[in-house]
Motif scaffolding. Structure first.
Motif, short mmCIF file in Angstrom:
data_model
loop_
_atom_site.label_atom_id
_atom_site.label_comp_id
_atom_site.label_asym_id
_atom_site.label_seq_id
_atom_site.Cartn_x
_atom_site.Cartn_y
_atom_site.Cartn_z
N PRO A 139 0.79 -1.24 0.00
CA PRO A 139 0.00 0.00 0.00
C PRO A 139 0.82 1.29 0.00
O PRO A 139 0.52 2.21 -0.77
CB PRO A 139 -0.85 -0.14 1.27
N GLY A 140 1.85 1.38 0.83
CA GLY A 140 2.66 2.60 0.88
C GLY A 140 3.38 2.87 -0.43
O GLY A 140 3.49 4.03 -0.86
N GLU A 141 3.87 1.80 -1.07
CA GLU A 141 4.56 1.95 -2.36
C GLU A 141 3.59 2.39 -3.45
O GLU A 141 3.92 3.22 -4.29
CB GLU A 141 5.22 0.63 -2.76
N LEU A 142 2.38 1.80 -3.44
CA LEU A 142 1.38 2.17 -4.43
C LEU A 142 1.02 3.65 -4.30
O LEU A 142 0.94 4.37 -5.30
CB LEU A 142 0.14 1.29 -4.29
N LYS A 143 0.83 4.09 -3.07
CA LYS A 143 0.52 5.50 -2.83
C LYS A 143 1.64 6.39 -3.35
O LYS A 143 1.39 7.41 -4.01
CB LYS A 143 0.29 5.74 -1.34
N GLN A 144 2.89 6.01 -3.07
CA GLN A 144 4.02 6.83 -3.52
C GLN A 144 4.12 6.85 -5.04
O GLN A 144 4.44 7.87 -5.64
CB GLN A 144 5.34 6.30 -2.93
N MET A 145 3.82 5.70 -5.68
CA MET A 145 3.85 5.66 -7.15
C MET A 145 2.82 6.62 -7.74
O MET A 145 3.14 7.41 -8.64
CB MET A 145 3.57 4.23 -7.65
N VAL A 146 1.60 6.59 -7.21
CA VAL A 146 0.55 7.45 -7.73
C VAL A 146 0.91 8.92 -7.51
O VAL A 146 0.78 9.75 -8.42
CB VAL A 146 -0.81 7.11 -7.08
N LEU A 147 1.38 9.26 -6.31
CA LEU A 147 1.77 10.64 -6.02
C LEU A 147 2.89 11.10 -6.96
O LEU A 147 2.88 12.22 -7.46
CB LEU A 147 2.22 10.78 -4.56
N SER A 148 3.86 10.22 -7.19
CA SER A 148 4.99 10.57 -8.07
C SER A 148 4.52 10.78 -9.51
O SER A 148 4.98 11.70 -10.19
CB SER A 148 6.06 9.48 -8.02
N ILE A 149 3.62 9.95 -9.97
CA ILE A 149 3.10 10.09 -11.34
C ILE A 149 2.31 11.40 -11.46
O ILE A 149 2.42 12.11 -12.46
CB ILE A 149 2.25 8.87 -11.74
N ARG A 150 1.55 11.75 -10.43
CA ARG A 150 0.82 13.02 -10.46
C ARG A 150 1.79 14.21 -10.50
O ARG A 150 1.53 15.21 -11.17
CB ARG A 150 -0.10 13.14 -9.24
N GLU A 151 2.92 14.10 -9.81
CA GLU A 151 3.95 15.14 -9.88
C GLU A 151 4.55 15.23 -11.28
O GLU A 151 4.78 16.32 -11.81
CB GLU A 151 5.06 14.87 -8.85
N VAL A 152 4.80 14.07 -11.89
CA VAL A 152 5.32 14.04 -13.26
C VAL A 152 4.36 14.73 -14.22
O VAL A 152 4.77 15.50 -15.09
CB VAL A 152 5.59 12.58 -13.72
N GLU A 153 3.06 14.50 -14.05
CA GLU A 153 2.07 15.15 -14.90
C GLU A 153 2.16 16.67 -14.77
O GLU A 153 2.07 17.39 -15.77
CB GLU A 153 0.67 14.67 -14.53
N LYS A 154 2.36 17.15 -13.56
CA LYS A 154 2.53 18.60 -13.37
C LYS A 154 3.82 19.08 -14.03
O LYS A 154 3.85 20.14 -14.67
CB LYS A 154 2.57 18.94 -11.87
N ILE A 155 4.89 18.31 -13.88
CA ILE A 155 6.18 18.68 -14.46
C ILE A 155 6.09 18.76 -15.98
O ILE A 155 6.65 19.67 -16.61
CB ILE A 155 7.27 17.66 -14.05
N LEU A 156 5.37 17.85 -16.59
CA LEU A 156 5.27 17.81 -18.05
C LEU A 156 4.57 19.04 -18.61
O LEU A 156 4.91 19.51 -19.68
CB LEU A 156 4.52 16.55 -18.49
N GLY A 157 3.61 19.57 -17.89
CA GLY A 157 2.92 20.78 -18.34
C GLY A 157 2.19 20.57 -19.66
O GLY A 157 1.57 19.55 -19.88
N SER A 158 2.32 21.57 -20.56
CA SER A 158 1.65 21.49 -21.86
C SER A 158 2.68 21.69 -22.97
O SER A 158 3.82 22.02 -22.71
CB SER A 158 0.56 22.57 -21.97
N LYS A 159 2.23 21.53 -24.21
CA LYS A 159 3.14 21.71 -25.35
C LYS A 159 3.37 23.19 -25.65
O LYS A 159 4.25 23.53 -26.43
CB LYS A 159 2.58 21.01 -26.58
N ASP A 160 2.57 24.05 -25.06
CA ASP A 160 2.73 25.49 -25.29
C ASP A 160 3.93 26.02 -24.52
O ASP A 160 4.12 25.67 -23.36
CB ASP A 160 1.48 26.25 -24.84
N LYS A 161 4.73 26.84 -25.18
CA LYS A 161 5.83 27.53 -24.50
C LYS A 161 5.30 28.89 -24.11
O LYS A 161 5.16 29.78 -24.94
CB LYS A 161 7.05 27.64 -25.43
N THR A 162 4.97 29.04 -22.83
CA THR A 162 4.38 30.28 -22.35
C THR A 162 5.21 30.84 -21.21
O THR A 162 6.00 30.13 -20.59
CB THR A 162 2.94 30.07 -21.87
N LEU A 163 5.01 32.11 -20.95
CA LEU A 163 5.68 32.77 -19.84
C LEU A 163 4.67 32.89 -18.71
O LEU A 163 3.67 33.59 -18.83
CB LEU A 163 6.14 34.17 -20.29
#
Length: 199
Positions: A139-163
């Motif tokens: 359970p703890g590892e699964l939670k960490q995996m999901v949280l990490s993937i959600r962070e990656v989604e934020k890091i990826l952002g969008s294809k737009d280069k914006t300021l």
């Protein structure tokens, strides 16, 4: 009842399959979605159905392919996440990962590479009897995996280069300018002695 009437989406894991076998399976699936009878039931007929534009169109909306290496646990060097690129570029379908490696690194990397689905075995205790428990997540590892993937989604952002608003605040302080260190005469060459870079 036909697949066409049920209108269900399919997640297709590709463990132990070649690219040709994947295309063959997609041809069979397209036949079900289109509710058509193939001319014959040999491989070539289903491969031809797979190539048809109407088949590719319905598959695009209904099927996600999961890269999978069927080995428990899968060594890191056998994961082959780049196969997801083939699924999205050559076969033109959504991609994901069915993962049997130890830990959470590989699913996080797959999410960063574009996986829309992660399949990972889950257990309450790795010491339980059975073939999959030792390589499954607790359970703890699964939670960490999901949280990490959600962070990656934020890091990826969008294809737009914006300021962004926060970044904009740094312009006046962080942008560099080329300035004169001293008065420069007409036709005098620019040199390190008369120019400077300043923030």
């Amino acid at each position: 009842m036909s697949m066409q009437k049920k209108n269900l989406e399919i997640i297709l894991s590709t463990g132990m399959s070649s690219l040709k076998e994947i295309k063959l399976a997609l041809g069979v699936i397209a036949t079900g979605y289109l509710n058509e009878d193939p001319k014959s039931k040999d491989e070539d007929s289903f491969l031809e159905i797979y190539k048809e534009e109407k088949s590719r169109k319905i598959l695009k909306n209904k099927v996600t392919l999961l890269q999978c290496t069927t080995n428990y646990p899968t060594p890191i060097e056998d994961i082959n996440l780049k196969a997801m690129d083939t699924f999205s570029e050559v076969i033109n379908l959504s991609v994901g990962l069915s993962d049997h490696s130890d830990g959470i690194l590989v699913p996080i990397a797959a999410a960063a590479r574009g996986a829309s689905i992660i399949e990972k075995h889950f257990t309450l205790d790795k010491k339980m009897q059975g073939p999959d428990h030792s390589t499954s997540l607790e359970p703890g590892e699964l939670k960490q995996m999901v949280l990490s993937i959600r962070e990656v989604e934020k890091i990826l952002g969008s294809k737009d280069k914006t300021l962004g608003e926060e970044e904009s605040k740094n312009i006046s302080a962080a942008r560099k300018s080329l300035v004169a260190k001293k008065d420069i005469k007409i036709n005098e060459p620019f040199t390190n002695e008369n120019l400077a870079v300043m923030r």
